[in-house]
Enzyme design. Structure first.
Site, short mmCIF file in Angstrom:
data_model
loop_
_atom_site.label_atom_id
_atom_site.label_comp_id
_atom_site.label_asym_id
_atom_site.label_seq_id
_atom_site.Cartn_x
_atom_site.Cartn_y
_atom_site.Cartn_z
N LYS A 114 -81.86 -24.56 38.32
CA LYS A 114 -82.80 -23.49 37.94
C LYS A 114 -82.58 -23.07 36.50
O LYS A 114 -83.53 -22.77 35.78
CB LYS A 114 -82.67 -22.28 38.88
CG LYS A 114 -83.26 -22.54 40.25
CD LYS A 114 -83.43 -21.26 41.05
CE LYS A 114 -84.01 -21.55 42.43
NZ LYS A 114 -84.12 -20.35 43.28
N LYS A 197 -90.46 -34.30 47.19
CA LYS A 197 -90.57 -33.39 48.32
C LYS A 197 -91.74 -32.41 48.13
O LYS A 197 -91.92 -31.89 47.03
CB LYS A 197 -89.23 -32.63 48.41
CG LYS A 197 -89.07 -31.73 49.59
CD LYS A 197 -87.67 -31.13 49.61
CE LYS A 197 -87.72 -29.75 50.26
NZ LYS A 197 -86.41 -29.10 50.28
N LYS A 200 -93.49 -25.48 47.62
CA LYS A 200 -94.32 -24.33 47.28
C LYS A 200 -94.48 -24.20 45.78
O LYS A 200 -95.45 -23.65 45.29
CB LYS A 200 -93.67 -23.04 47.82
CG LYS A 200 -93.82 -22.88 49.31
CD LYS A 200 -93.36 -21.50 49.76
CE LYS A 200 -91.86 -21.48 49.98
NZ LYS A 200 -91.40 -20.31 50.76
P1 AMP Z 1 -88.35 -23.15 50.52
O1 AMP Z 1 -89.83 -23.18 50.61
O2 AMP Z 1 -87.82 -24.14 49.53
O3 AMP Z 1 -87.78 -21.76 50.37
O4 AMP Z 1 -87.80 -23.70 51.91
C1 AMP Z 1 -87.85 -23.00 53.11
C2 AMP Z 1 -87.41 -23.91 54.22
O5 AMP Z 1 -88.36 -24.98 54.42
C3 AMP Z 1 -86.06 -24.61 54.00
O6 AMP Z 1 -85.35 -24.68 55.22
C4 AMP Z 1 -86.43 -26.00 53.52
O7 AMP Z 1 -85.46 -26.96 53.82
C5 AMP Z 1 -87.73 -26.26 54.29
N1 AMP Z 1 -88.62 -27.13 53.49
C6 AMP Z 1 -89.25 -26.82 52.34
N2 AMP Z 1 -89.98 -27.86 51.89
C7 AMP Z 1 -89.81 -28.86 52.78
C8 AMP Z 1 -90.31 -30.21 52.88
N3 AMP Z 1 -91.12 -30.71 51.96
N4 AMP Z 1 -89.93 -30.94 53.93
C9 AMP Z 1 -89.11 -30.43 54.88
N5 AMP Z 1 -88.60 -29.19 54.85
C10 AMP Z 1 -88.94 -28.40 53.82
#
Ligand code: AMP
Ligand code: TRP
Length: 334
Positions: A114, A197, A200
């Site tokens: 970051k 991946k 968001k």
């Molecule tokens: P975040 O949106 O990065 O805060 O992630 C929130 C949760 O969603 C975490 O447990 C991540 O591991 C899961 N997550 C986010 N993006 C993905 C993705 N593309 N595939 C699988 N899991 C995801």
């Protein structure tokens, strides 16, 4: 027999969750809540480690709660609450900061990433202390299991180190948590860029399927998903990452094996596979979207649910915090 305690958190950093959050986190949490005493927090204290627009943050916090409930987190079975509603998180984080090495915190790869992305000038002490706040989240609840994605493993390992260190210095206080890494098969990739991946925070939203998107938009995004020139519906992550990703999403949401999908779509084009996938995705998301609208239509009721869960969380958290304050030698207020 008491159920093992489980803790996880998600940032209220967007208006809508994306399908990766749904498959990688939510579906897993939904099934874990049946076998565990689960605490799920919406980590707004973590969210402000990067700049947030205040009105938006408030809206996203409610919206995130509504999406979790609509997708199957039961707020009467699990403790779903907002992190800032429980003061003990910030209080324990401070104590943990004092037993965390500067070098140890500097080695956290998420902080390094970051910092590299936003520039050293935009880096704050809050971002640096992100992992000790996360450790406080986990340790306040005497958690035994922490389900997270691979990217959070290092933070849970730091949490274990801090718990062991505190226990050996001040006496047994914290349960040592175990990390439970979400299966790699649950990783969802960007539809336009199927080797990275889905996120968001992706620069372009063309390859991101949002839970709250209009059905027409979801359909378009799936129909335009990047595939390859080969034409065969075969699961091959290396050589056909786009098709492999579509098959993964299909298989999880329809509860079908990849093999049965390969058989069904053998000799048919990618268009048919995509059309089938559109039906499955909308079949899953339409009812969730309706339920989200209902929940957000009555914000007072939603706030009441969050408040009563925060009260439940506070009781557990304050008990741990009181022990910590006593162990470190703070004079009790009488
Ligand atoms: P975040 O949106 O990065 O805060 O992630 C929130 C949760 O969603 C975490 O447990 C991540 O591991 C899961 N997550 C986010 N993006 C993905 C993705 N593309 N595939 C699988 N899991 C995801
Ligand atoms: N840092 C986690 C993420 O970005 C979210 C989080 C905050 C968390 N506190 C937590 C996850 C405690 C598990 C346990 O995904």
């Amino acid at each position: 027999m008491t159920k093992p305690r489980l803790y996880s958190g998600m940032q209220p950093s967007a208006e809508s969750l994306q399908i990766g959050n749904y498959i990688g986190a939510l579906l897993n949490w939904k099934s874990l809540q049946q076998t565990h005493d689960a605490f799920f927090s919406i980590v707004d204290l973590h969210a402000i480690t990067v700049a947030q627009e205040p009105a938006k943050l408030r809206e996203n916090t409610r919206g995130t709660a509504a999406q979790y409930i609509a997708a199957g987190i039961d707020p009467s079975a699990s403790t779903l609450y907002v992190q800032s509603h429980v003061a003990a998180h910030a209080q324990l984080a401070w104590v943990l900061n004092t037993i965390t090495g500067f070098g140890e915190a500097s080695r956290m790869t998420q902080f390094k990433d970051k910092t590299a992305r936003h520039g050293a000038d935009a880096t704050t002490v809050g971002l640096f202390a992100y992992p000790t706040l996360m450790a406080a989240d986990i340790l306040l609840y005497q958690t035994s299991v922490v389900p997270v994605g691979e990217d959070q493993r290092q933070h849970v390992e730091l949490t274990r180190d801090l718990a062991l260190r505190f226990n050996s210095r001040f006496g047994d206080t914290f349960t040592i948590p175990e990390v439970a890494i979400v299966k790699e098969t649950a990783k969802i990739y960007d539809l336009q860029n199927p080797t990275s991946k889905m996120s968001k925070s992706a620069e372009s939203h063309a390859g991101v399927i949002w839970l709250l998107d209009e059905p027409g938009i979801t359909r378009k995004k799936i129909m335009r998903a990047v595939t390859d020139a080969d034409g065969g519906v075969v699961f091959d992550r290396e050589n056909k990452p786009g098709v492999a990703n579509l098959l993964t999403i299909y298989s999880v949401l329809a509860s079908r094996t990849i093999e049965s999908l390969e058989t069904e779509y053998a000799g048919r084009g990618y268009g048919d596979l995509k059309k089938g996938l559109v039906e499955v995705v909308l079949g899953t998301f339409d009812p969730i979207r309706e339920r989200v609208a209902e929940l957000l239509g009555d914000p007072a009721e939603l706030d009441r649910v969050l408040a009563s869960n925060a009260a439940k969380a506070s009781d557990v958290a304050n008990e741990t915090l009181a022990t910590v304050y006593d162990r470190v030698g703070f004079l009790p207020r009488r």
